[in-house]
Design a protein around this motif. Structure first.
Motif: not given
Ligand code: ARG
Length: 483
Positions: A59, A55-56, A64
């Motif tokens: 981003e 997710s890091t 998404e």
């Protein structure tokens, strides 16, 4: 059959075209969340080292992130087929897997270890021969034991293998070192043997059709490594998975106390009962729509076949119906479900509940068709003749005279079919759909306890079936009175 085929083609076109656009901004990650500290469910969300890293990076790249939980042995297939963009699941880099997918730079070194009960005499891998060894299906632990020792007992995930060890169903579990550490902390009475069996490296897997993503991802991953952020993430999740207290203390000496603790852990801690509640809703949803679809298909097929039998018309339609009945009744519903999900909707991003409804609806339709055909055949020929001589057309006689009577005769058999269908949806977990049965499995893999989750699941099915039978009984009585 033709209509169904067209329907599935249309659906796949609609779904594929509808989703392509936002796929650009979305990054789908495949994982198997039973592997703490790398990926696990906490408070009903997937958390851990892998989701955090991905997710890091997502981003930073402007994506998404959507995480999909599935069986570990589907994770690589998911990126290969394009169902997911990246697989992040504590995946060991192996030569075999490199043939199927690209791997990013490795982010962790790992090992396979042996877990046994504290009192076990097993000291190392040389003691394992001839004993019962549990592994997670499709992992490097599985490969290692198969190649070097013997056929292992393959479980859907690590915690279920550990649960079997605790219940003395097996003698040892071979699994990755860090998850092993967490598993043994979560349940007392287990130990990890010092000597590792293998040394491995974890990396993320990306489809071979997507070298651009591989490049972008690798760049970001190197940055995370260089800045020390990667180590910080790993450290953080190791710490929060270190032994803590279970939150509540119970009187462990009495039977009642143990039972209360078990109830608490399986259902109330972290609101685990919600897995059952939500799963139950999914089961009902699938069953309801599949029943409707089954009735629709069943009626159409039964009428076509009966008409062909008695009038000699509709030859081609009749042939198609026969093929449909043979194929559907001749193959197991799980296999049909898997074919619809992985083959027909192969590269398409489609809602799994919809897949299940289609699979179970098409399946049930075949049985409903034969039940109704039997009902139509049970009606005296004279009824049709009488209706026709009163001036009603064939279809009108069928609709208004024959079918209502036929339906009444077959109501018990139909009711039976719907009860079977409800229970059959319990195989939905094969496509990683969180239905009632799967809800129980999720709890089992978090608590290492088989008894209560399975009994609870069984009781819920039983209650629904009893309610259904009761309602069907009422309906039958009503219809009798109307005679
Ligand atoms: N490292 C092992 C492998 O790649 C096991 C990984 C299992 N991962 C998981 N999320 N269950 O085969």
């Amino acid at each position: 059959m033709k209509i169904l085929f067209l329907l599935s083609v249309c659906l796949s076109v609609i779904f594929s075209s509808g989703c392509n656009d936002d796929k650009k901004h979305r990054l789908v990650m495949a994982t198997n969340a039973t592997f703490p500290p790398y990926e696990y469910l906490a408070d009903h969300k997937i958390d851990g080292i892998d989701p955090k890293i991905v997710s890091t990076i997502a981003e930073a790249l402007g994506y998404e992130l959507e995480i999909q939980d599935m069986a570990f042995d589907s994770v690589i297939a998911a990126v290969q087929s394009g169902k997911a963009d990246i697989a992040a699941s504590g995946i060991t880099v192996t030569e075999e897997r490199k043939k199927q997918v690209f791997f990013t730079v490795p982010y962790v070194v790992a090992e396979q270890v042996i877990i046994v009960k504290k009192e076990s005499k097993i000291k190392g891998s040389s003691d394992l021969k001839g004993l019962r060894i549990g592994v997670q299906h499709g992992t490097t632990g599985d490969t290692y034991v198969t190649k070097n020792i013997q056929e292992p007992e393959r479980f859907n995930n690590g915690p279920l293998a550990v649960a079997a060890l605790l219940a003395d169903k097996i003698d040892a579990v071979v699994v990755d070192g860090e998850p092993a550490e967490v598993y043994i902390q979560q349940r007392p009475g287990l130990k990890k043997l010092e000597q590792p069996l293998t040394f491995e490296e974890y990396a993320f897997a990306i489809g071979k059709h997507n070298p651009e993503l591989l490049k972008k991802f690798n760049d970001q991953l190197m940055k995370l490594k260089a800045s020390g952020k990667l180590d910080a993430i790993i450290q953080h999740y190791k710490e929060i998975n270190a032994p803590g207290n279970s939150g509540k203390s119970f009187d462990n000496t009495s039977f009642i106390g143990k039972f209360q603790e078990s109830l608490y852990i399986n259902f109330f801690k972290d609101s685990r009962y919600l897995y059952l509640v939500r799963g139950f809703a999914v089961t009902l949803e699938i069953t309801f729509f599949a029943v409707l679809m089954g009735i629709g298909i069943g009626f159409a097929v039964a009428v076509i076949r009966s008409t062909a039998d008695t009038t000699g018309k509709l030859k081609l339609a009749d042939l198609l119906c026969r093929v449909y009945l043979t194929v559907i009744r001749g193959t197991p519903v799980v296999v049909q479900l898997l074919i619809i999900y992985f083959v027909i909707f192969g590269a398409v991003d489609v809602d799994k509940v919809l897949v299940a409804v289609i699979a179970f609806g098409i399946n049930s339709g075949a049985y409903v068709a034969e039940i109704i055909r039997g009902g139509i055949a049970s009606i005296d020929k004279g009824q049709m003749e009488a209706a026709r001589s009163l001036g009603l057309g064939y279809w009108q006689s069928m609709r208004e005279i024959i079918l209502p009577q036929a339906l009444k005769n077959v109501l018990p058999a139909l009711g039976n079919e719907f009860i079977v269908l409800l229970k059959e949806t319990s195989v939905s977990g094969y496509i990683a759909l969180a239905d009632l049965t799967k809800g129980g499995d999720i709890i089992r893999s978090q608590t290492y306890d088989a008894f209560l989750p399975l009994i609870a699941v069984a009781l819920i099915y039983l209650a629904v079936v009893m309610l259904l039978s009761y309602l069907l009984g009422l309906l039958e009585k009503r219809l009798k009175r109307n005679e």
